[in-house]
Design an enzyme around this catalytic site. Structure first.
Site, PDB file in Angstrom:
ATOM      1  N   ASP A  81       0.839  -1.198   0.000  1.00  0.00           N
ATOM      2  CA  ASP A  81       0.000   0.000   0.000  1.00  0.00           C
ATOM      3  C   ASP A  81       0.880   1.257   0.000  1.00  0.00           C
ATOM      4  O   ASP A  81       0.747   2.137   0.852  1.00  0.00           O
ATOM      5  CB  ASP A  81      -0.951  -0.016   1.218  1.00  0.00           C
ATOM      6  N   HIS A  93      -2.128   0.062  11.917  1.00  0.00           N
ATOM      7  CA  HIS A  93      -1.997  -1.334  11.517  1.00  0.00           C
ATOM      8  C   HIS A  93      -0.539  -1.692  11.246  1.00  0.00           C
ATOM      9  O   HIS A  93       0.304  -0.811  11.130  1.00  0.00           O
ATOM     10  CB  HIS A  93      -2.832  -1.611  10.258  1.00  0.00           C
ATOM     11  N   GLN A 148      -3.035  -5.459   5.683  1.00  0.00           N
ATOM     12  CA  GLN A 148      -2.792  -4.449   6.732  1.00  0.00           C
ATOM     13  C   GLN A 148      -3.694  -4.802   7.917  1.00  0.00           C
ATOM     14  O   GLN A 148      -4.899  -4.547   7.877  1.00  0.00           O
ATOM     15  CB  GLN A 148      -3.124  -3.045   6.207  1.00  0.00           C
ATOM     16  N   ARG A 186       3.953  12.292  11.100  1.00  0.00           N
ATOM     17  CA  ARG A 186       2.593  12.298  10.544  1.00  0.00           C
ATOM     18  C   ARG A 186       1.885  11.047  11.047  1.00  0.00           C
ATOM     19  O   ARG A 186       2.304   9.932  10.730  1.00  0.00           O
ATOM     20  CB  ARG A 186       2.650  12.291   9.022  1.00  0.00           C
ATOM     21  N   ASP A 225      -0.529   8.561  10.726  1.00  0.00           N
ATOM     22  CA  ASP A 225      -1.349   8.071   9.621  1.00  0.00           C
ATOM     23  C   ASP A 225      -2.692   7.544  10.118  1.00  0.00           C
ATOM     24  O   ASP A 225      -2.763   6.891  11.167  1.00  0.00           O
ATOM     25  CB  ASP A 225      -0.570   6.937   8.930  1.00  0.00           C
ATOM     26  N   GLU A 253      -3.263  12.921  10.396  1.00  0.00           N
ATOM     27  CA  GLU A 253      -3.924  12.717   9.096  1.00  0.00           C
ATOM     28  C   GLU A 253      -5.394  12.408   9.347  1.00  0.00           C
ATOM     29  O   GLU A 253      -5.760  11.265   9.605  1.00  0.00           O
ATOM     30  CB  GLU A 253      -3.274  11.573   8.316  1.00  0.00           C
ATOM     31  N   HIS A 303      -0.334  12.352  -2.190  1.00  0.00           N
ATOM     32  CA  HIS A 303      -0.168  11.031  -2.795  1.00  0.00           C
ATOM     33  C   HIS A 303      -1.478  10.281  -2.912  1.00  0.00           C
ATOM     34  O   HIS A 303      -1.570   9.295  -3.633  1.00  0.00           O
ATOM     35  CB  HIS A 303       0.815  10.224  -1.955  1.00  0.00           C
ATOM     36  N   ASP A 304      -2.509  10.716  -2.179  1.00  0.00           N
ATOM     37  CA  ASP A 304      -3.781   9.995  -2.197  1.00  0.00           C
ATOM     38  C   ASP A 304      -4.739  10.580  -3.232  1.00  0.00           C
ATOM     39  O   ASP A 304      -4.493  11.639  -3.814  1.00  0.00           O
ATOM     40  CB  ASP A 304      -4.420  10.025  -0.807  1.00  0.00           C
ATOM     41  N   ARG A 345      -4.064   5.426  -7.793  1.00  0.00           N
ATOM     42  CA  ARG A 345      -3.328   6.523  -7.155  1.00  0.00           C
ATOM     43  C   ARG A 345      -1.917   6.647  -7.731  1.00  0.00           C
ATOM     44  O   ARG A 345      -1.293   7.699  -7.660  1.00  0.00           O
ATOM     45  CB  ARG A 345      -3.249   6.310  -5.633  1.00  0.00           C
TER      46      ARG A 345
END
Ligand code: GLC
Length: 610
Positions: free
Chosen positions: A116, A159, A227, A257, A259, A301, A368-369, A492
């Protein structure tokens, strides 16, 4: 007691009671709390002296990151420069682009093909071998600090990868490790969760649970099946993850960051998003950081609507994250590009501008998303736009299906909810790609203008502007991911292409797309850094110029007055306004009379009183 121990003790004393209170409320385990405190002390002792000095300097100046000279850039290490040492060599380039904060996309060990994009971490203490080593990371951090730059990395705490040592042992049936995840013998409880928990990847990874045939059990997997969600009801998970956080901070990382933070606590019968205990954990993390490594900031995030985002700042007495993404503003900006109607963005800006100035947002156009269309639908509905058809309109517009200039691809096109999201680079979404395809210089000119206008708008907002690597030279969509079977199902990757150094060579040439964008941004960034009016303490409002295609932002501070005027229309328009006194166009240096300003299609201006 040594001076260093005194410092640690002083910080510990300040937070101990609250930290203990919250910890005991969650875990009722005094031994584990004692272990946490002792281990924090260990990490403090291991922290390099130069980082401790950085901590002390920043403790004295806790608002250091709120200055208007901050400019971030997020990047994939391999795409940008091959490996960590490559990034170090490219620091002068980043400096020339005015960047002083680098967000390195996930680089910890992660299984190939099941990563991912690196967000499935197999080992929190090992860098992916092809990108370098922990020593290289610490070395890069040092090099950044010497150049007055900051380093940011992801801490993927919701995760682990299924290849993480804990997951491997859990899969083998070791109860100690199974209790660090969510395991179920049959579908009874998973089925109940599915009644209330939405899906993150409805088409690329449907469902929130994964059946493990070899283990004969289900495991909770909110994101991809590989994950596995960590169970923060287990104090061992919390402690160990905090040790990982401190280990990474001790490499010299300045910004962590966090996540997918809204997801870290789960309760049956809820959406498993933003639960109160998430805030308990973030608050504890903030205190742990302030005790061991107070120069390190937390960036949350939280990709949610504004009411859900803001609580992650915590309160003045009990702060949580230092910074959060301004996600709704980002999505609403693109909405205005497609609709050429700025009313929703104006409303969104009024919400953001009314928040306390202490809140620091990270402003961005692309990351990036994918872009999820998380807009204010009740308001759109009042204007006659319904959610499902409006999302379809946006996706049709940005994929270019309606004959628009934008190019890009859908993401997680869910036939049930019709809730597709969108992927593409800024330049491709602004029309640079399609204009180059048809060799139309006038279209290209307008596309570049729109690209700069959107960046100027991002730079007008208070907070930290964050560029997406490649956007500074107008990089286009990269469709080559379709040839890589590991990436092909995840669109993506269309905006995660390798940085094109060859094109970047043109950045000095203002006849080229790269040069126009690079030099255009450079000018804006320097003005932003120089002018006091961009300080976060300025009062900021939207200003009505009586045209639904033109957004005008006013900033005021110490008698200075600034207007940023942005034309989202593809037509020439007038900003109907009148202000007394002399003003200067900050870009050209020319004096300007602020009365009914004519704005070319997709153009902008920055003006300030003299
Ligand atoms: C965050 C990341 C995203 C990733 C997800 C799961 O949302 O930005 O890229 O897929 O977390 O870790």
């Amino acid at each position: 007691m040594s001076k260093a121990d005194e410092i640690f003790q002083r910080r510990m004393n300040r937070h101990h009671d609250e930290l203990r209170w919250l910890y005991m409320e969650l875990y009722q385990n005094g031994d584990m709390f004692a272990e946490l405190c002792e281990t924090m002390h260990e990490y403090y002792k291991k922290r390099r002296q130069q980082l401790k000095n950085r901590d002390e300097r920043r403790e004295e100046n806790p608002g250091w990151f709120k200055k208007n000279d901050m400019l971030g850039m997020m990047m994939y290490i391999d795409n940008f420069a091959g490996n960590l040492n490559g990034v170090k060599e490219k620091l002068p380039y980043l400096r020339s682009a005015n960047v002083n904060c680098i967000h390195l996309m996930p680089f910890l060990d992660s299984p190939k093909g099941r990563s991912d994009g690196g967000y499935a971490v197999a080992d929190f203490r090992r860098v992916k071998p092809e990108l370098g080593t922990m020593e290289d990371l610490a070395d890069l951090a040092d090099a950044c600090h010497k150049k007055d730059m900051n380093l940011c990395m992801d801490f993927v705490m919701n995760h682990t990868s299924e290849d993480h040592d804990w997951a491997v042992r859990a899969r083998q049936g070791d109860g100690e490790y199974m209790s660090r995840y969510f395991f179920y013998d049959n579908y009874d409880i998973p089925g109940k969760y599915e009644e209330t928990v939405p899906q993150v990847f409805p088409t690329t990874a449907p469902g929130n649970f994964t059946w493990l045939p070899d283990a004969g059990r289900y495991v909770l997997t909110t994101f991809y099946p590989y994950q596995w969600d960590l169970n923060y009801k287990n104090s061992r998970v919390f402690n160990e993850m905090m040790y990982n956080f401190l280990f990474l901070a001790n490499q010299g990382i300045d910004i962590i960051r966090i996540d997918a933070v809204p997801y870290i606590w789960k309760e049956l019968g809820t959406s498993c998003r933003n639960l109160p205990k998430v805030h308990t954990i973030v608050r504890m993390m903030r205190m742990i950081g302030e005790i061991v490594c107070p120069s390190v900031l937390l960036l949350g995030e939280v990709v949610m609507e504004p009411e859900k985002v803001v609580p992650y700042f915590g309160t003045v007495e009990k702060p949580e994250c230092h910074m959060l993404y301004n996600v709704t503003t980002m999505a609403t900006t693109w909405n205005c590009v497609a609709t050429r109607d700025i009313r929703l963005l104006k409303k969104q800006m009024d919400i953001v501008n009314a928040l306390p100035k202490e809140y620091t947002f990270l402003n961005y156009l692309r990351c990036h998303d994918d872009i999820g269309w998380g807009l204010d639908y009740p308001t759109l509905q009042q204007w006659g736009m319904q959610e499902v058809p409006h999302k379809r309109f946006l996706n049709d517009y940005f994929t270019g299906r309606t004959g628009s200039v934008s190019r890009g691809e859908l993401y997680n096109d869910d036939p049930v909810t019709q809730d597709a999201r969108f992927c593409g680079t800024t330049a491709s979404m602004c029309g640079v790609e399609s204009a180059l395809d048809v060799h139309d210089p006038a279209r290209l000119e307008e596309a570049v203008r729109m690209d700069l206008m959107l960046h100027a708008y991002m730079l007008t907002q208070s907070g930290i502007p964050m560029l997406y690597s490649g956007d500074e030279i107008g990089q286009l969509n990269d469709y080559s991911y379709k040839e890589d079977p590991d990436k092909a199902p995840d669109s993506r990757y269309v905006h995660r292409g390798a940085f094109c150094w060859e094109l970047a060579e043109n950045r000095g040439d203002t006849d080229s797309v790269q040069g126009r964008i690079f030099q255009g941004l450079n000018k804006l960034e320097k003005i932003r850094k120089r002018e006091k009016i961009f300080e976060a303490s300025a009062d900021t409002y939207t200003y009505d110029v009586h045209d639904d295609s033109i957004l005008c932002i006013m900033r005021e501070k110490d008698g200075e007055k600034f207007f940023g005027i942005f034309n989202f229309s593809d037509q020439e328009r007038t900003a109907w306004m009148q202000e007394d006194g002399a003003f200067v166009n900050l870009l050209t240096g020319e004096e300007i009379v602020v009365k009914d300003i004519l704005m070319p299609a997709h153009d902008f201006c920055w003006i300030k009183n003299m």
